[in-house]
Design an enzyme around this catalytic site. Structure first.
Site, mmCIF file in Angstrom:
data_model
loop_
_atom_site.group_PDB
_atom_site.id
_atom_site.type_symbol
_atom_site.label_atom_id
_atom_site.label_comp_id
_atom_site.label_asym_id
_atom_site.label_seq_id
_atom_site.Cartn_x
_atom_site.Cartn_y
_atom_site.Cartn_z
ATOM 1 N N LYS A 223 4.858 -8.162 3.532
ATOM 2 C CA LYS A 223 4.304 -7.267 2.507
ATOM 3 C C LYS A 223 5.177 -7.269 1.251
ATOM 4 C CE LYS A 223 4.934 -3.988 5.411
ATOM 5 N NZ LYS A 223 5.048 -2.716 6.129
ATOM 6 N N THR B 117 4.750 6.672 -2.245
ATOM 7 C CA THR B 117 4.561 5.579 -1.301
ATOM 8 C C THR B 117 5.210 5.897 0.058
ATOM 9 O OG1 THR B 117 6.497 4.564 -2.307
ATOM 10 C CG2 THR B 117 4.349 3.738 -3.023
ATOM 11 N N GLY C 175 5.244 6.473 3.630
ATOM 12 C CA GLY C 175 4.288 6.233 4.716
ATOM 13 C C GLY C 175 3.293 5.114 4.470
ATOM 14 N N THR C 176 3.472 4.328 3.408
ATOM 15 C CA THR C 176 2.491 3.257 3.134
ATOM 16 C C THR C 176 2.495 2.196 4.242
ATOM 17 O OG1 THR C 176 4.112 2.176 1.711
ATOM 18 C CG2 THR C 176 2.415 3.475 0.623
ATOM 19 N N GLY C 177 3.694 1.843 4.700
ATOM 20 C CA GLY C 177 3.802 0.812 5.747
ATOM 21 C C GLY C 177 3.161 1.296 7.050
ATOM 22 N N CYS C 178 3.388 2.570 7.376
ATOM 23 C CA CYS C 178 2.806 3.148 8.596
ATOM 24 C C CYS C 178 1.281 3.139 8.483
ATOM 25 C CB CYS C 178 3.283 4.593 8.799
ATOM 26 S SG CYS C 178 5.065 4.796 8.805
HETATM 27 N N1 LIG Z 1 2.737 0.570 -6.072
HETATM 28 C C1 LIG Z 1 1.897 -0.070 -5.255
HETATM 29 N N2 LIG Z 1 0.640 -0.394 -5.662
HETATM 30 C C2 LIG Z 1 -0.221 -1.032 -4.858
HETATM 31 N N3 LIG Z 1 0.098 -1.434 -3.621
HETATM 32 C C3 LIG Z 1 1.342 -1.161 -3.149
HETATM 33 C C4 LIG Z 1 2.305 -0.477 -3.936
HETATM 34 N N4 LIG Z 1 3.457 -0.344 -3.200
HETATM 35 C C5 LIG Z 1 3.194 -0.912 -2.007
HETATM 36 N N5 LIG Z 1 1.944 -1.436 -1.980
HETATM 37 C C6 LIG Z 1 1.274 -2.079 -0.847
HETATM 38 O O1 LIG Z 1 1.360 -1.183 0.241
HETATM 39 C C7 LIG Z 1 1.517 -1.884 1.459
HETATM 40 C C8 LIG Z 1 2.815 -1.426 2.136
HETATM 41 O O2 LIG Z 1 3.830 -2.251 1.630
HETATM 42 P P1 LIG Z 1 5.380 -1.994 1.520
HETATM 43 O O3 LIG Z 1 5.638 -0.917 0.521
HETATM 44 O O4 LIG Z 1 5.967 -3.339 1.218
HETATM 45 O O5 LIG Z 1 5.740 -1.538 2.990
HETATM 46 P P2 LIG Z 1 6.749 -0.467 3.583
HETATM 47 O O6 LIG Z 1 6.121 0.889 3.370
HETATM 48 O O7 LIG Z 1 6.837 -0.867 5.014
HETATM 49 O O8 LIG Z 1 8.026 -0.624 2.837
HETATM 50 C C9 LIG Z 1 1.465 -3.357 1.072
HETATM 51 O O9 LIG Z 1 0.129 -3.812 1.142
HETATM 52 C C10 LIG Z 1 1.944 -3.364 -0.359
HETATM 53 O O10 LIG Z 1 1.513 -4.513 -1.062
HETATM 54 C C1 LIG Z 2 9.139 8.221 11.952
HETATM 55 C C2 LIG Z 2 9.074 7.307 10.784
HETATM 56 N N1 LIG Z 2 8.587 6.067 10.958
HETATM 57 C C3 LIG Z 2 8.526 5.218 9.914
HETATM 58 C C4 LIG Z 2 8.965 5.592 8.666
HETATM 59 C C5 LIG Z 2 8.916 4.623 7.521
HETATM 60 O O1 LIG Z 2 7.939 4.964 6.604
HETATM 61 P P1 LIG Z 2 7.413 4.024 5.427
HETATM 62 O O2 LIG Z 2 5.999 3.668 5.790
HETATM 63 O O3 LIG Z 2 7.486 4.878 4.194
HETATM 64 O O4 LIG Z 2 8.277 2.810 5.338
HETATM 65 C C6 LIG Z 2 9.456 6.904 8.508
HETATM 66 N N2 LIG Z 2 9.884 7.353 7.305
HETATM 67 N N3 LIG Z 2 9.508 7.728 9.590
#
Ligand SMILES: Nc1ncnc2c1ncn2[C@@H]1O[C@H](COP(=O)(O)OP(=O)(O)O)[C@@H](O)[C@H]1O
Ligand SMILES: Cc1ncc(COP(=O)(O)O)c(N)n1
Length: 270
Positions: A176, A207, A209-212
């Site tokens: 990602k 952002t 929790g976006t990954g979750c």
């Molecule tokens: N500012 C943003 N605008 C649009 N999409 C985003 C933005 N930030 C993250 N994403 C998307 O959200 C998803 C989660 O990505 P990321 O932020 O890399 O993961 P994590 O939360 O695990 O760090 C991916 O599809 C990424 O491309």
């Molecule tokens: C319990 C738990 N699991 C995962 C994340 C990561 O979150 P994010 O999606 O922002 O990277 C978090 N902050 N807490």
């Protein structure tokens, strides 16, 4: 009668409701999948960071997993935060008896920078759990940890996705690009081809929790029987809209909006 798709999350908690188990269950619900959860750690956190962590005893994690699998169908499951090696061992032993799609969000560090898993468990995750996945969804720092390579360009992201599947044995890898600049692009390698999923970068600090949310949406879509490519494509739409209409809640990085793709509520937030 058609059976409802059933999905399970195995993860830590977020009492402020933006990440972890709470985000996963909200996502399952929005995608009309029956959601279940087994909790690995209780995390005192909010949009500004992590204050404290209480790990659930491993035997209790085992019992939670057993309670679900001996009674309920599981079509797909995901793991988020599994902090300790002994928890991973218990999960692996259980997983070997379960027939379900497995999506791993290799959670290592919270967005606030707080570590969420112990360093010895990182190696176990990589060597023992990764080969059991249908899909792993690392962000850039997690992909760098898994591959040992620096990732600065889209080319690097594609190489990392291939490395994670070909050399480390994951079923598929979705690297990602949220942490790079420019458009929000993710690369999926399924063992034979690379696919990209691209949107504009939304100007938002919300952002948490976006990954979750993203990995939970993929899990929900797999439990519905979607192909991997379609599961990722629809989940990318879900997470993008969840960021676009995210809530300005809390003093730090606010949470995503799980109502965003629901038309009637969607209009209300415009
Ligand atoms: N500012 C943003 N605008 C649009 N999409 C985003 C933005 N930030 C993250 N994403 C998307 O959200 C998803 C989660 O990505 P990321 O932020 O890399 O993961 P994590 O939360 O695990 O760090 C991916 O599809 C990424 O491309
Ligand atoms: C319990 C738990 N699991 C995962 C994340 C990561 O979150 P994010 O999606 O922002 O990277 C978090 N902050 N807490």
């Amino acid at each position: 009668m058609k059976q409802i798709p059933c999905a399970l999350t195995i993860a830590g908690t977020d009492p402020s409701g933006g990440a972890g188990v709470q985000a996963d269950l909200k996502t399952f619900q929005e995608l009309k999948v029956y959601g279940m959860s087994a909790i690995t750690s209780i995390v005192a956190q909010n949009t500004t960071g992590v204050r404290d962590v209480h790990h659930i005893p491993v035997e209790m994690i085992r019992q939670q997993l057993q309670s679900v699998s001996e009674d309920m169908p599981i079509h797909a499951l995901k793991t988020g935060m599994i902090a300790q090696k002994n928890m991973m061992e218990a999960f692996k032993e259980w997983l070997e008896k379960v027939d379900a799609f497995y999506v791993m969000d290799p959670v290592m560090v919270a967005q606030s920078g707080d570590p969420l898993i112990e360093s010895e468990s990182r190696e176990y995750l990589k060597k023992q759990l990764l080969p059991l996945t249908t899909l792993v969804t690392p962000n850039i720092p997690e992909a760098e940890h898994l591959t040992g390579e620096t990732i600065e360009t889209e080319e690097d992201m594609k190489m990392a996705a291939k490395h994670i599947v070909t050399d480390l044995g994951a079923g598929a890898a979705l690297v990602k690009g949220g942490h790079l600049n420019g458009k929000a692009i993710d690369y999926l390698f399924d063992g034979s081809r690379i696919q990209s999923f691209e949107t504009e970068r939304i100007d938002s600090a919300n952002t948490h929790g976006t990954g979750c949310t993203y990995s939970a949406a993929i899990t929900a879509n797999l439990s519905r029987g979607h192909s991997l490519g379609k599961a990722v494509e629809e989940a990318k739409y879900y997470v993008t809209e969840a960021i676009r209409y995210s809530f300005d809640l809390g003093k730090g990085n606010g949470p995503t909006n799980h109502f965003a793709v629901r038309e009637e509520v969607f209009n209300k937030w415009l």
